[in-house]
Write a protein that holds these residues in place. Structure first.
Motif, PDB file in Angstrom:
ATOM      1  N   ARG A  25       0.857  -1.193   0.000  1.00  0.00           N
ATOM      2  CA  ARG A  25       0.000   0.000   0.000  1.00  0.00           C
ATOM      3  C   ARG A  25       0.888   1.237   0.000  1.00  0.00           C
ATOM      4  O   ARG A  25       1.748   1.370   0.869  1.00  0.00           O
ATOM      5  N   GLU A  34       1.050   4.090   1.212  1.00  0.00           N
ATOM      6  CA  GLU A  34       0.450   4.912   2.264  1.00  0.00           C
ATOM      7  C   GLU A  34       0.881   6.371   2.103  1.00  0.00           C
ATOM      8  O   GLU A  34       2.034   6.654   1.775  1.00  0.00           O
ATOM      9  N   ARG A  59       2.725   1.294  10.201  1.00  0.00           N
ATOM     10  CA  ARG A  59       2.142   1.757   8.941  1.00  0.00           C
ATOM     11  C   ARG A  59       3.239   1.746   7.901  1.00  0.00           C
ATOM     12  O   ARG A  59       3.942   2.733   7.692  1.00  0.00           O
ATOM     13  N   SER A  60       3.425   0.581   7.294  1.00  0.00           N
ATOM     14  CA  SER A  60       4.485   0.470   6.300  1.00  0.00           C
ATOM     15  C   SER A  60       3.859   0.289   4.926  1.00  0.00           C
ATOM     16  O   SER A  60       2.642   0.210   4.795  1.00  0.00           O
ATOM     17  N   GLU A 100      -5.037  -0.534  15.418  1.00  0.00           N
ATOM     18  CA  GLU A 100      -5.917  -1.503  14.763  1.00  0.00           C
ATOM     19  C   GLU A 100      -5.093  -2.703  14.301  1.00  0.00           C
ATOM     20  O   GLU A 100      -4.305  -2.594  13.379  1.00  0.00           O
TER      21      GLU A 100
END
Ligand code: ATP
Ligand code: MG
Length: 598
Positions: free
Chosen positions: A143, A145, A154-155, A432
């Motif tokens: 993704r 991001e 969050r990679s 999350e």
């Protein structure tokens, strides 16, 4: 495994670009290395943790009858065009990495697999007799991001378990969803995490149930709201509450008040002794729709409340019949480039005329107006007069024309709970780690996946999808469990369960006893590490604390009497024990089902 053979490189200093504790510790402890923005190498210690997490996830998925599979990461654009998601995922802020092959065919790198799996289902599933079916896989997702950060949290390339279930009817889907919920609870518990299930936004499809699993930690990116009785928990994106009552406006004739330079609610309220709950504020936003249209949106909120953008996007997507790709406040610059006169920003009222949009180059020429329920419920209020530096005092909705009212505000800590108004919501930060979702027939309809029912009719499949962020979960465990000295791995996912530290490897007695204990532990199935490096004892103790192995056996001077020191990483208390006592303590502490050597 011997530490001398482990390629262990630990760092004393905090890496400059690591922002949160878990990210700093994983880099310092030699678990991960950054290769590029949002791209990480999982070094041997990390890979062992990930393998243990994956083992637990596999066991729980297999337990509920899900079948493991492996789908391609390289996905043809046609599949995404069929579902209608190619544009949204590749244009603008879309997160799909995409490319063209040598034949100029477009492909995307899988951020998720609904398209691929639904296409397969439509090909393979023909009859109700084959249902239900649940497939899962564990693989790297890609993704792009917008803000990759916090290491594995969050990679841009990360490991996910994703599962998809197919059903003949909604009841059967709910049944699988409930089983998944239980399996997820088991997974997080077995991984040693404190996780809570919260109601989550299910996008614009509406109706369908969706739950996220949050590991509570201050560094979490999500805000969650929980009732003290634990019966209600929701992501703020989705949370509902009872707003505090508004203060009634004193009686008096309606009038226009001068509000020079009072451009914010605060300035307006302090100049006129108002409470923010007595004011209706108006936000202007521009929604870019998938249809290509640009729709100006006017939103009314009570002055003391904040807009919830997720709720607004969902409402617009539903009411305008086209997904909203982008939603941004309208500013003076944009008005200019549309060839429009400036708006009376700071003094805008709910009845702002569509005349302001006449002559816009590309925008729709009519505001789409919505009001939050708390604003719509006010009897009398203050609002902008649509003329610079003027507001109206004592307005009511019958003067302004009514606007459709829905819940568009953020629920907040302190608000009363809907299910039990005597309780107030509390807030926590959450990471999350998992998400389960009843998709319904969204994809089976867009991709044409049908089966023949019991009665011989053709019907679209019901689908659920279920994700766990494996690599994010592993880092979340560190975020939840660490101290000043380093990580504190839960026994079930630690890379090794015991580290045997030989204080002085030159001392033959120490070295021999260390080797014996190491071998004896391994013979019982315990995954042990032997620190056989020629470093000073202090360095080895520091490293052992940093890498967070749950149990440490120190073989030092007391080896001469056949004694060792046993330290539990989470407690950091040392006990001098005979070798036999130390081993029997470990055998008791490490249950047989966890004694699996990698
Ligand atoms: P987020 O809201 O954090 O961006 P998401 O809702 O887009 O995540 P899902 O599509 O639900 O993510 O993916 C399933 C799981 O994959 C998430 O619950 C999360 O644990 C994990 N995940 C998602 N994006 C990332 C990422 N960029 N890096 C690591 N893990 C991720
Ligand atoms: Mg999610």
């Amino acid at each position: 495994m011997r530490v001398s053979r482990l390629m262990l490189v630990t760092l004393r200093d905090v890496p400059a670009d690591a922002e949160i504790a878990s990210q700093q510790l994983l880099i310092r402890g030699g678990y991960i290395r950054r290769v590029g923005s949002g791209i990480y190498a999982y070094l041997p210690l990390m890979w062992r943790v990930l393998q243990r997490v994956m083992r637990i996830v596999r066991e729980e998925m297999n337990q509920i009858g899900a079948l493991e599979t492996l789908l391609p990461q390289l996905q043809p654009a046609e599949l995404w065009e069929k579902s209608g998601r190619w544009q949204g995922y590749t244009a603008g802020e879309g997160i799909m990495f995409h490319l063209e092959d040598r034949q100029e065919r477009s492909l995307g790198l899988g951020p998720t697999h609904e398209e691929v799996i639904t296409e397969l289902a439509s090909d393979l599933l023909k009859s109700y007799r084959q249902l239900p079916v649940t497939l899962y896989q564990i693989q790297s997702k890609f993704r792009d991001e917008i803000r990759p950060r916090f290491g594995l949290m969050r990679s841009r390339e990360f490991i996910m378990k994703d599962a998809y279930s197919f059903h003949g009817d909604e009841g059967d889907l709910s049944n699988m969803y409930a089983q998944m919920e239980r399996a997820y609870t088991q997974v997080f518990q077995r991984c040693g995490l404190t996780a809570v299930g919260v109601d989550a936004d299910s996008g614009a499809i509406g109706g369908a149930a969706s739950q996220e699993f949050m590991v509570t930690a201050d560094a979490g990116e999500d805000l969650i709201l929980i009732s003290p009785d634990g019966d209600y928990a929701a992501n703020q994106e989705k949370a509902v509450s009872i707003a505090p009552p508004a203060l009634p406006l004193p009686s008096g004739e309606p009038k226009v008040i001068a509000t020079p330079g009072q451009l914010t609610i605060d300035a307006l309220c302090s100049a006129h002794a108002l409470d923010p709950s007595q004011v209706v504020k108006v936000l202007l936003l521009l929604a870019k729709l998938e249809s290509g249209d640009e729709q100006p949106v006017l939103v009314c909120l009570r002055g003391d409340q904040e807009l919830n953008e997720v709720k607004l996007v969902n409402a617009l997507t539903q009411q305008l019949d086209s997904p909203v790709l982008d939603l941004k406040p309208i500013n003076a610059e944009q008005l200019k480039s549309q060839g429009l006169q400036p708006f009376p920003f700071g003094s805008i009222g709910p009845d702002l005329s569509d005349q302001h949009l006449a002559g816009a180059h590309s925008w729709r020429k009519k505001f789409y107006k919505l009001a939050d329920t708390t604003a719509a419920e006010l009897d009398r209020f203050v609002c902008g007069a649509n003329t610079n530096d003027e507001h109206r005092w004592g307005c009511n909705w019958s003067d302004l024309g009514s606007i459709a009212a829905i819940d568009l505000r953020n629920a907040r800590a302190g608000d009363r709970c809907v299910h039990r108004p005597e309780q107030s919501l509390e807030e926590r930060r959450g990471i999350e780690v998992g998400h389960i979702f009843q998709l319904g027939r969204k994809y089976s309809q867009s991709m044409g996946a049908q089966i023949t029912t019991n009665e011989g009719k053709q019907e679209h499949l019901w689908m659920g999808c279920y994700g766990i962020g494996i690599s994010r979960l592993a880092q979340a465990a560190v975020e939840q469990r660490h101290d000043d000295a380093g990580m504190i791995w839960p026994l079930s996912i630690a890379p090794f369960q015991v580290i045997v530290v030989v204080a002085n490897i030159q001392d033959e007695v120490q070295m021999a006893l260390g080797e014996e204990i190491y071998n004896e532990l391994r013979a019982t199935g315990i995954d042990a590490l032997l620190d056989d490096r020629g470093e000073r004892a202090g360095v080895k103790f520091k490293d052992a604390d940093l890498i967070g192995i749950p149990w440490r056996v120190v073989v030092g001077r007391a080896a001469a009497e056949g004694n060792v020191e046993l330290v539990q990483r989470s407690k950091r208390d040392a006990n001098v024990l005979s070798r036999a006592e130390a081993i029997s303590t470990l055998l008791e502490a490490i249950p047989t089902e966890l004694r699996v050597q990698l």
